[in-house]
Design a protein around this motif. Sequence first.
Motif, PDB file in Angstrom:
ATOM      1  N   SER A 244       0.835  -1.193   0.000  1.00 12.49           N
ATOM      2  CA  SER A 244       0.000   0.000   0.000  1.00 12.49           C
ATOM      3  C   SER A 244       0.873   1.247   0.000  1.00 12.49           C
ATOM      4  O   SER A 244       2.073   1.205   0.294  1.00 12.49           O
ATOM      5  N   ALA A 245       0.247   2.369  -0.293  1.00 14.13           N
ATOM      6  CA  ALA A 245       0.975   3.636  -0.278  1.00 14.13           C
ATOM      7  C   ALA A 245       1.503   3.932   1.120  1.00 14.13           C
ATOM      8  O   ALA A 245       2.612   4.454   1.281  1.00 14.13           O
ATOM      9  N   GLU A 246       0.733   3.572   2.164  1.00 14.72           N
ATOM     10  CA  GLU A 246       1.211   3.855   3.511  1.00 14.72           C
ATOM     11  C   GLU A 246       2.403   2.972   3.870  1.00 14.72           C
ATOM     12  O   GLU A 246       3.348   3.431   4.512  1.00 14.72           O
ATOM     13  N   PHE A 247       2.365   1.708   3.474  1.00 17.57           N
ATOM     14  CA  PHE A 247       3.512   0.838   3.735  1.00 17.57           C
ATOM     15  C   PHE A 247       4.763   1.422   3.094  1.00 17.57           C
ATOM     16  O   PHE A 247       5.825   1.501   3.726  1.00 17.57           O
ATOM     17  N   LYS A 249       5.326   4.495   2.316  1.00 10.57           N
ATOM     18  CA  LYS A 249       5.681   5.732   3.020  1.00 10.57           C
ATOM     19  C   LYS A 249       6.439   5.423   4.309  1.00 10.57           C
ATOM     20  O   LYS A 249       7.489   6.035   4.591  1.00 10.57           O
ATOM     21  N   VAL A 250       5.915   4.477   5.095  1.00  5.57           N
ATOM     22  CA  VAL A 250       6.559   4.133   6.366  1.00  5.57           C
ATOM     23  C   VAL A 250       7.927   3.530   6.114  1.00  5.57           C
ATOM     24  O   VAL A 250       8.901   3.828   6.831  1.00  5.57           O
ATOM     25  N   TYR A 287       5.396   9.786  13.417  1.00  6.17           N
ATOM     26  CA  TYR A 287       5.268   8.409  13.892  1.00  6.17           C
ATOM     27  C   TYR A 287       6.077   8.160  15.172  1.00  6.17           C
ATOM     28  O   TYR A 287       6.350   7.004  15.516  1.00  6.17           O
ATOM     29  N   LEU A 331       2.675  -0.424  13.705  1.00 10.13           N
ATOM     30  CA  LEU A 331       1.280   0.007  13.647  1.00 10.13           C
ATOM     31  C   LEU A 331       0.395  -1.177  14.022  1.00 10.13           C
ATOM     32  O   LEU A 331       0.188  -2.096  13.219  1.00 10.13           O
ATOM     33  N   ARG A 334      -1.890  -3.858  11.972  1.00 11.17           N
ATOM     34  CA  ARG A 334      -1.663  -3.652  10.542  1.00 11.17           C
ATOM     35  C   ARG A 334      -0.325  -4.230  10.097  1.00 11.17           C
ATOM     36  O   ARG A 334      -0.264  -5.277   9.472  1.00 11.17           O
TER      37      ARG A 334
END
Length: 363
Positions: A244-247, A249-250, A287, A331, A334
Amino acid sequence: MTASPRIERLRQRMAETGTDLVAIGPSSHMVYLTGVDPHGDERPVMLLVSQTYAGFLMPALNLDAARKNSDLPMIPWSDSDGPDAALAQVLEAAGIDRTAPSVVLDETMRADFALLLLDALPGARRRFTGDTVSFLRARKDEDEYRRLRASQLLNDKAMQAGFAALKPGVTERDVASVIRSVYLENGARPQFDLVCFGENGAFPHHHTGDTVLKAGDAVLLDIGGRLGGYPSDMTRVAHLGEPSAEFAKVHAIVNTAVEAALAAVRPGAKASAVDDAARGVIAQAGYGEFFLHRTGHGLGLDIHEPPYITATSDTVLEEGMVFSIEPGIYLAGRFGIRLEEVVIVRSDGPEILSELPRDTVIV
C-alpha cells in the motif's frame, strides 16, 4: 607464565581504574579472556585476575575439560569439601589485601557465586565490568571484525533464502525452517528467527508461529546465526503483492532514519546522538509514538552487549565498536517495519557489515 594479550590489556585497564581484582563467572566474559567455557551449574567456578595472578576456582569434575582450553592455574574443589578453602587459596595466590579491595564482579555471575566471593572479602568495594572487561570487549580487534563480517555475510544468504520461501500458504515456521537450514549447511548455528506475517510485524519481539501467509501481507524477518563463535543480526521486510501507499511511506521514513543514524556514527560522537538522529526523523514524520525501542545494541560474543544505542547513553563511540542500527515503526493490527544494519565504527564513519539492500522485497 606469560599472560594472554587480553589478560594483559585487562591488567592495564585495571591499573587505570584502580581495580585490585576482577572476578568472572562462567560467561562470555570468561570465553573472551581465556577461551574457557565451563559447564554452568550451582557449583562455583570463577576466573580471578589481579596484577600478579590469573587463575581459576574450578569444580574438580570440570577440571580436565577446562584444562584443554587454558594453561592458567586451576585450583579445584570437590563436592565433599566445598569451595571455601579453595577460594581462600586462589585469593592468597592472587595477593589480594582483604581489608578493602576494589573488586569488579561479572554482572552475569550467579548471585550465590558473587556472595561467596564477597563474604570472603568483607571490606570489598565492588562494581560491575563496565569500565574493565566490557570496556575492552566493546572495541573489536581485527580477528573479531573478520568473524563478525563473515557471520553477517552468511546472514545475507539466510535472509535471501527466507524471502525465496515466501508464497501464499506457507507458515511462519516453514520460513524459519528454511532460514535455519542455511546456517546449518554453512557451519553456523541458528540463534533466532523472528518471522512475522501481516499484523505480527507490529510486535517487535513476535514469536514465530503458525500464521499462514496470504496475499497482501507484509513480512518482517529479523534473523541471526552464529558462525566462528560470533553472531549476526539483521532485519528486512517483504510484501506479498504490491504494498500500500502507507507501507511504502513508512518504509521510506524508517530507511531515512537508518541513514540519519549512520550519518551520526563517528569516533567521538555519543551513542545518544545516533539514537537522536534516528528518532528525530521518525518523530518529525509523525510516527514518534510508534518507535517503541532503542536504536541499537552492541554485538560481539553476545548478540546484545555494550555499547547500547539509547537516548540516555553517554557512551562515546570509538573505532572498533560494533553495534546495530535498527529503528522501526509498529502500527498495531496492521504491520511493522524495522530495518537493521550492523556497523563497525571506522575513523571516517560506519562500515556496514551486510551487503543486502534495505529495499522492500516484492513477492
